[in-house]
Scaffold this motif. Structure first.
Motif, PDB file in Angstrom:
ATOM      1  N   LEU A  97      50.924  32.060  65.566  1.00  0.00           N
ATOM      2  CA  LEU A  97      51.389  30.837  66.230  1.00  0.00           C
ATOM      3  C   LEU A  97      50.846  29.580  65.547  1.00  0.00           C
ATOM      4  N   LEU A  98      49.639  29.679  64.988  1.00  0.00           N
ATOM      5  CA  LEU A  98      49.045  28.539  64.284  1.00  0.00           C
ATOM      6  C   LEU A  98      49.479  28.474  62.824  1.00  0.00           C
ATOM      7  N   HIS A  99      50.296  29.429  62.397  1.00  0.00           N
ATOM      8  CA  HIS A  99      50.744  29.530  60.992  1.00  0.00           C
ATOM      9  C   HIS A  99      49.560  29.656  60.038  1.00  0.00           C
ATOM     10  N   ASP A 100      48.529  30.348  60.491  1.00  0.00           N
ATOM     11  CA  ASP A 100      47.368  30.629  59.645  1.00  0.00           C
ATOM     12  C   ASP A 100      47.474  32.079  59.195  1.00  0.00           C
ATOM     13  N   THR A 101      48.165  32.289  58.107  1.00  0.00           N
ATOM     14  CA  THR A 101      48.434  33.642  57.644  1.00  0.00           C
ATOM     15  C   THR A 101      47.848  33.855  56.251  1.00  0.00           C
ATOM     16  N   PRO A 102      47.496  35.128  55.921  1.00  0.00           N
ATOM     17  CA  PRO A 102      47.530  36.301  56.789  1.00  0.00           C
ATOM     18  C   PRO A 102      46.506  36.183  57.918  1.00  0.00           C
ATOM     19  N   PRO A 103      46.743  36.870  59.052  1.00  0.00           N
ATOM     20  CA  PRO A 103      45.819  36.780  60.184  1.00  0.00           C
ATOM     21  C   PRO A 103      44.400  37.194  59.823  1.00  0.00           C
ATOM     22  N   PHE A 104      43.474  36.813  60.689  1.00  0.00           N
ATOM     23  CA  PHE A 104      42.038  36.943  60.434  1.00  0.00           C
ATOM     24  C   PHE A 104      41.610  38.344  60.020  1.00  0.00           C
ATOM     25  N   CYS A 105      42.202  39.389  60.631  1.00  0.00           N
ATOM     26  CA  CYS A 105      41.739  40.751  60.368  1.00  0.00           C
ATOM     27  C   CYS A 105      42.198  41.269  59.007  1.00  0.00           C
ATOM     28  N   PHE A 106      43.126  40.556  58.362  1.00  0.00           N
ATOM     29  CA  PHE A 106      43.518  40.922  57.004  1.00  0.00           C
ATOM     30  C   PHE A 106      42.730  40.126  55.971  1.00  0.00           C
ATOM     31  N   LYS A 107      42.105  39.040  56.427  1.00  0.00           N
ATOM     32  CA  LYS A 107      41.193  38.304  55.555  1.00  0.00           C
ATOM     33  C   LYS A 107      39.814  38.965  55.530  1.00  0.00           C
ATOM     34  N   LEU A 155      31.357  40.776  76.792  1.00  0.00           N
ATOM     35  CA  LEU A 155      30.816  40.093  75.615  1.00  0.00           C
ATOM     36  C   LEU A 155      31.939  39.715  74.646  1.00  0.00           C
ATOM     37  N   GLY A 156      32.833  40.671  74.411  1.00  0.00           N
ATOM     38  CA  GLY A 156      33.954  40.398  73.528  1.00  0.00           C
ATOM     39  C   GLY A 156      34.873  39.333  74.085  1.00  0.00           C
ATOM     40  N   LEU A 157      35.099  39.378  75.391  1.00  0.00           N
ATOM     41  CA  LEU A 157      35.984  38.411  76.039  1.00  0.00           C
ATOM     42  C   LEU A 157      35.492  36.984  75.817  1.00  0.00           C
ATOM     43  N   GLY A 158      34.208  36.766  76.067  1.00  0.00           N
ATOM     44  CA  GLY A 158      33.655  35.430  75.894  1.00  0.00           C
ATOM     45  C   GLY A 158      33.685  34.962  74.452  1.00  0.00           C
ATOM     46  N   THR A 159      33.352  35.852  73.558  1.00  0.00           N
ATOM     47  CA  THR A 159      33.319  35.483  72.145  1.00  0.00           C
ATOM     48  C   THR A 159      34.717  35.189  71.618  1.00  0.00           C
ATOM     49  N   PHE A 160      35.675  36.060  71.942  1.00  0.00           N
ATOM     50  CA  PHE A 160      37.053  35.854  71.489  1.00  0.00           C
ATOM     51  C   PHE A 160      37.619  34.552  72.052  1.00  0.00           C
ATOM     52  N   ALA A 161      37.310  34.256  73.322  1.00  0.00           N
ATOM     53  CA  ALA A 161      37.865  33.059  73.959  1.00  0.00           C
ATOM     54  C   ALA A 161      37.403  31.786  73.264  1.00  0.00           C
ATOM     55  N   VAL A 162      36.108  31.688  72.973  1.00  0.00           N
ATOM     56  CA  VAL A 162      35.619  30.446  72.373  1.00  0.00           C
ATOM     57  C   VAL A 162      36.009  30.337  70.899  1.00  0.00           C
ATOM     58  N   ILE A 163      36.079  31.461  70.203  1.00  0.00           N
ATOM     59  CA  ILE A 163      36.527  31.394  68.805  1.00  0.00           C
ATOM     60  C   ILE A 163      37.989  30.967  68.745  1.00  0.00           C
ATOM     61  N   GLY A 164      38.813  31.494  69.674  1.00  0.00           N
ATOM     62  CA  GLY A 164      40.218  31.079  69.723  1.00  0.00           C
ATOM     63  C   GLY A 164      40.365  29.607  70.051  1.00  0.00           C
ATOM     64  N   THR A 165      39.570  29.117  71.002  1.00  0.00           N
ATOM     65  CA  THR A 165      39.627  27.700  71.364  1.00  0.00           C
ATOM     66  C   THR A 165      39.176  26.824  70.212  1.00  0.00           C
ATOM     67  N   SER A 166      38.109  27.221  69.545  1.00  0.00           N
ATOM     68  CA  SER A 166      37.589  26.418  68.437  1.00  0.00           C
ATOM     69  C   SER A 166      38.582  26.362  67.282  1.00  0.00           C
ATOM     70  N   LYS A 167      39.272  27.465  67.046  1.00  0.00           N
ATOM     71  CA  LYS A 167      40.253  27.467  65.960  1.00  0.00           C
ATOM     72  C   LYS A 167      41.433  26.573  66.296  1.00  0.00           C
ATOM     73  N   ALA A 168      41.841  26.555  67.559  1.00  0.00           N
ATOM     74  CA  ALA A 168      42.927  25.678  67.984  1.00  0.00           C
ATOM     75  C   ALA A 168      42.568  24.209  67.757  1.00  0.00           C
ATOM     76  N   LEU A 169      41.317  23.854  67.991  1.00  0.00           N
ATOM     77  CA  LEU A 169      40.885  22.476  67.787  1.00  0.00           C
ATOM     78  C   LEU A 169      40.918  22.091  66.311  1.00  0.00           C
ATOM     79  N   VAL A 170      40.592  23.046  65.452  1.00  0.00           N
ATOM     80  CA  VAL A 170      40.682  22.783  64.016  1.00  0.00           C
ATOM     81  C   VAL A 170      42.117  22.445  63.626  1.00  0.00           C
ATOM     82  N   PHE A 171      43.079  23.044  64.326  1.00  0.00           N
ATOM     83  CA  PHE A 171      44.493  22.780  64.066  1.00  0.00           C
ATOM     84  C   PHE A 171      45.032  21.638  64.938  1.00  0.00           C
ATOM     85  N   ASN A 172      44.109  20.871  65.531  1.00  0.00           N
ATOM     86  CA  ASN A 172      44.437  19.638  66.249  1.00  0.00           C
ATOM     87  C   ASN A 172      45.311  19.842  67.486  1.00  0.00           C
ATOM     88  N   LEU A 173      45.141  20.955  68.180  1.00  0.00           N
ATOM     89  CA  LEU A 173      45.824  21.133  69.446  1.00  0.00           C
ATOM     90  C   LEU A 173      45.105  20.354  70.535  1.00  0.00           C
TER      91      LEU A 173
END
Length: 209
Positions: free
Chosen positions: A58-68, A103-121
């Motif tokens: 959705l952020l057009h950041d490809t390839p996705p993180f798990c392929f990097k 633990l995963g839920l909290g970590t994934f949530a904030v990493i997703g939010t932080s990445k969205a901010l980098v893309f100026n959402l």
């Protein structure tokens, strides 16, 4: 574009731990549905990485993180195979898996939010990306295993991610340093989810008319 997220070591470690926990929960769902090894691995993979992949597309950041960084894929596959081999051991560790999942839920949530901010959402977009990162994998798992998605039930799950994402966004605009806001917001999500598990908290539901 290189991955703009460089979380503190502790957050990265929790991210990997969350990947293992999410993969184990997905694989266990596959075992319960009597899927073969490939089916179990697929459920483990989509649970662990599906949310981040959807976010990156959705952020057009490809390839996705798990392929990097294929470590995420190796951990997810390894955890899934282990669950397939000794499912009874994991069945007996349900409480531990729930806590690791938090633990995963909290970590994934904030990493997703932080990445969205980098893309100026904006606020809504950033929080939604955080929630999607943390919950879309489980949503895909539940759909593939023919279950009602957890986030559509009374569990305090996605709502914990909303709280953490909102807190992260506000701290970002208040100028709180990145390592601090990542850690604080993740702890908020984890704390809410822990409390919900231990105390049986649930969201209200409209009874049948």
């Amino acid at each position: 574009m290189p991955d703009p997220i460089a979380p503190p070591h502790i957050v990265y470690a929790l991210d990997l731990l969350g990947t293992v926990a999410f993969a184990a929960s997905g694989a266990l769902a596959g075992v319960r549905k009597r899927m073969d090894l490939l089916g179990v691995i697929v459920l483990g993979l989509v649970t662990a990485t599906g949310g981040g992949v959807v976010r990156d597309v959705l952020l057009h950041d490809t390839p996705p993180f798990c392929f990097k960084n294929e470590l995420y894929l190796y951990l997810a596959v390894g955890a899934s195979v282990l669950v397939f081999l000794v499912p009874r051991h994991f069945e007996r560790q349900q409480r531990a898996l729930l806590l690791l999942d938090a633990l995963g839920l909290g970590t994934f949530a904030v990493i997703g939010t932080s990445k969205a901010l980098v893309f100026n959402l904006g606020f809504m977009g950033s929080v939604i990306m955080g929630v999607m990162t943390a919950t879309c994998g489980g949503l895909i798992r539940d759909v593939l295993s023919n279950e009602i998605p957890l986030i559509l039930q009374r569990e305090i799950y996605a709502s914990a991610c909303v709280a953490g994402g909102a807190a992260y966004y506000l701290m970002h605009h208040l100028g709180v340093p990145s390592p601090v806001r990542l850690t604080v917001a993740a702890v908020l999500v984890i704390g809410i989810r822990f409390a919900a598990i231990l105390k049986g908290w649930q969201l209200p539901r409209r009874e049948e008319l």
